[in-house]
Design an enzyme around this catalytic site. Sequence first.
Site, PDB file in Angstrom:
ATOM      1  N   GLN A  70       2.955 -11.261  35.997  1.00  0.00           N
ATOM      2  CA  GLN A  70       3.601 -12.289  36.833  1.00  0.00           C
ATOM      3  C   GLN A  70       4.754 -12.874  36.035  1.00  0.00           C
ATOM      4  O   GLN A  70       5.071 -14.052  36.145  1.00  0.00           O
ATOM      5  CB  GLN A  70       2.610 -13.379  37.224  1.00  0.00           C
ATOM      6  CG  GLN A  70       1.642 -12.930  38.284  1.00  0.00           C
ATOM      7  CD  GLN A  70       0.830 -14.072  38.837  1.00  0.00           C
ATOM      8  OE1 GLN A  70       1.320 -15.171  39.014  1.00  0.00           O
ATOM      9  NE2 GLN A  70      -0.414 -13.811  39.125  1.00  0.00           N
ATOM     10  N   GLY A 175      -5.985 -27.449  36.358  1.00  0.00           N
ATOM     11  CA  GLY A 175      -6.441 -28.696  36.966  1.00  0.00           C
ATOM     12  C   GLY A 175      -7.741 -28.513  37.713  1.00  0.00           C
ATOM     13  O   GLY A 175      -8.499 -29.462  37.905  1.00  0.00           O
ATOM     14  N   ASN A 242      -2.838 -30.047  41.445  1.00  0.00           N
ATOM     15  CA  ASN A 242      -3.799 -30.718  42.330  1.00  0.00           C
ATOM     16  C   ASN A 242      -4.733 -31.669  41.584  1.00  0.00           C
ATOM     17  O   ASN A 242      -4.952 -31.523  40.391  1.00  0.00           O
ATOM     18  CB  ASN A 242      -4.651 -29.665  43.046  1.00  0.00           C
ATOM     19  CG  ASN A 242      -5.427 -28.803  42.064  1.00  0.00           C
ATOM     20  OD1 ASN A 242      -4.874 -27.856  41.515  1.00  0.00           O
ATOM     21  ND2 ASN A 242      -6.675 -29.136  41.809  1.00  0.00           N
ATOM     22  N   ASP A 285      -6.131 -28.649  47.630  1.00  0.00           N
ATOM     23  CA  ASP A 285      -5.718 -27.857  46.471  1.00  0.00           C
ATOM     24  C   ASP A 285      -4.286 -27.334  46.624  1.00  0.00           C
ATOM     25  O   ASP A 285      -4.004 -26.186  46.318  1.00  0.00           O
ATOM     26  CB  ASP A 285      -6.712 -26.698  46.228  1.00  0.00           C
ATOM     27  CG  ASP A 285      -6.439 -25.973  44.924  1.00  0.00           C
ATOM     28  OD1 ASP A 285      -5.645 -26.478  44.111  1.00  0.00           O
ATOM     29  OD2 ASP A 285      -7.023 -24.899  44.723  1.00  0.00           O
ATOM     30  N   ASN A 372       4.064 -20.672  47.139  1.00  0.00           N
ATOM     31  CA  ASN A 372       3.255 -20.828  45.943  1.00  0.00           C
ATOM     32  C   ASN A 372       4.160 -20.620  44.730  1.00  0.00           C
ATOM     33  O   ASN A 372       5.263 -21.157  44.707  1.00  0.00           O
ATOM     34  CB  ASN A 372       2.058 -19.860  45.987  1.00  0.00           C
ATOM     35  CG  ASN A 372       0.883 -20.332  45.160  1.00  0.00           C
ATOM     36  OD1 ASN A 372       0.998 -20.451  43.947  1.00  0.00           O
ATOM     37  ND2 ASN A 372      -0.228 -20.638  45.795  1.00  0.00           N
TER      38      ASN A 372
END
Lengths: 520, 249
Positions: A70, A175, A242, A285, A372
């Site tokens: 990624q 988180g 989140n 979330d 995202n």
Amino acid sequence: MKLLILVWTATLTAQVTGEHLLKPDPANWLHYNGQYHSQRHSALNQVHTGNVSRLAAKWIFHVPNARQLQNVPIIANGIMYVSQPNEVYALDARTGRQIWAWFRQPALQKGPNRGVAVYGNRVFVTTPDAHLVALDARTGSELWASKIAEASDGYWSPAAPLIVKGKVIAGIAPGDHGLNGWLGAYDANTGERLWRWHSIPRPGEPGNETWAGDSWKTGGGATWLTGSYDPELNLLYWGIGNPAPDFDGDKRKGDNLYTESIVALDADTGKLKWYFQNTPHDVHDWDSVEIPVLVDAELRGRKRKLLAQANRNGFYYVLDRETGEFLHGTPFVRLLNWASGLTKEGRPIRVPGVVPTLQGTKTCPATSGATNWMSPAYNPDTGYFYVVAQEGCGINTKSADTFRPGGFPFMGTGYIESPEEPWQMYVRALDYTTGKLQWEYKQINSRRYGAGLLSTAGGLLFAGDDQGTLTALDARTGRPLWHFNTGQQIKGQPVTYRVAGRQYVAIAAGSNVVAFGLFE
Amino acid sequence: MRFLLILCAAAGMFAAPDPKLAAAGRIVYNRACTMCHGLDGAVGDRAPALGAQRRYLRRSSQELFNAIKLGIPGTLMPPTPLSDLEVNQIAAFIQSLRATAADVEVPGNTARGEAIFHGKGQCTECHTIRGRGGIIGPDLSDVGGYLRLEELRAALTTPKESIPRGFRPVRLTTASGEVIDGVVKNENNFSLQILTRDGGLKMMLREEAREITYPEQSLMPAGYDKKLTSEEFQDLLAFLSRQSRRPRP
């Protein structure tokens, strides 16, 4: 003479100064988001709408241990730096040939790693065991490794660091385990910590009152993507993740600052200048970590410094980045059922009942989000803000959960895809001031979690997808002009650079990095 | 960070529970656990459902046993005074709620069910089991191993809400007027890979098509509970539920 040439070459290699980082040569790709403003727009135009059909693969570099990169490749003076968890590779950006590789041992396996940062003759990377490591950019030798958090607590660090005025700015995850987040600045020479800003305010700090009881202690608020920087204002802009437990808000009544917020921090001190909370008291979330894109433009009758963000909660926001003032907000997905709109201050008007329950509640966008990690882009020639949008809903459930130290999920349960609204991905062009849809490109058969976007002065928008196709779209119309099947799922973000007069486009696809140039 | 967790959640599976243990566990469960959880493992007033399709943290027999025996600290779930045998029975019952069709006893004559599958039901026009049958629909050799009994029953009785990937009907008309009718095995913005009704594979570029339409209706007929007698339907259900590549306990 020979000696002289050797010395000259060595000093030239990856010599990246603060000035270079401020005003990057378009031949390089020096930051995760391209430049400090994170527009992901390159001035390179050798490849353009008229000749992109001649774009061909030039080389492929296979990362042997990788499953799903990624990573955003960083390119400095003809050298490309590619990373995955615990590994960094330096490549000849023209041929894809490896120069060196660095492996961290013993390696704790957590992923992804989103990229490195470069400064001076150094490459900086964060690790799954929560260290910030400096490497010699010419050899891959490890210069220092600075522990930035306790890995045994469950902390790790996936985001690419950002270099600002000799400081390495690094964030932390996750988180979702009830571990409180922060953003830190480290001395690029020594790794020494210079400041830390806590994303969950502690007792006595403003904002702590937005957490019921002791819930702030396990509040989350990770910093798992790279933010932006305005050198004139000397402000860092970062999206905060989140609150925890993610789906159960009962134990943490209140707005839960600064989770789900965009924050502006003084780059010298880490002091909070302003914040804007996209989703107060989030129970779905939706991390607000999406890249804040900085644009200078006229809005409401005067020239302003703007910040635009397409948020995972489904709204596109335009803020004044000097003050944090909310200027505009509008949905960029059609499937949105949790809020009926935004107040004039930008606060969501909640639809009652769209909260997770024991039985499950249909929630749109889904927890995977209206977008995202997929980087957005802004093209100053078209005035369009480009976003990878995910249409779809989830069934979100809630049940009691307990925080356990040591890095265990603290979610308060989760979500599944709604069978009524199968997920579907799009590339969308929005008018950057109004958020109004200008065109959309449906990525057929792509459901969620794909690649980011790259805009170029050649009038092109490069987009990847989860099926492995890299596509060049006409930035004005969204019409596809070229495509290539890389053979592996793409979850990285495309970049462009120039070596020896030739423009390249590169992307991490699955376990490979693929570079393209015009066929000759 | 979500996708990592989803992958982890998908990874764990459990062993098939003993049906007798599960049946006894149902009785104990309905007596001892329904102050908070719902009857037969459904959602209750104070605690979540234990079956259905949610993602569960506790999957193995041992994890379930511990959660029931010792309670879950920090939640309303208390430790229980029940005996170890009773706790094992409840754990088996909860596992049976999450079990696939192959894990549960389905009454019916499987030999007659097989005959219906190949004959009156006309299932083999589209479906294959262990190499026998048609290929336009999913191979059912493992259907009892991945569908729960209720899902299997619903697949035979009610029209599908969504068509699974690889089986979406398509009709493509080429530039020369040829009509290709089948299901989409894969597609993206540039090409389609179609399995035609007659079992051939057609590799098409979108630019070669004059028109592409996607009929909304799944090719899978519904209402087998009406097309067959109730006995025949039960036999077919029993036969299909046994189709599993997992060895039976």
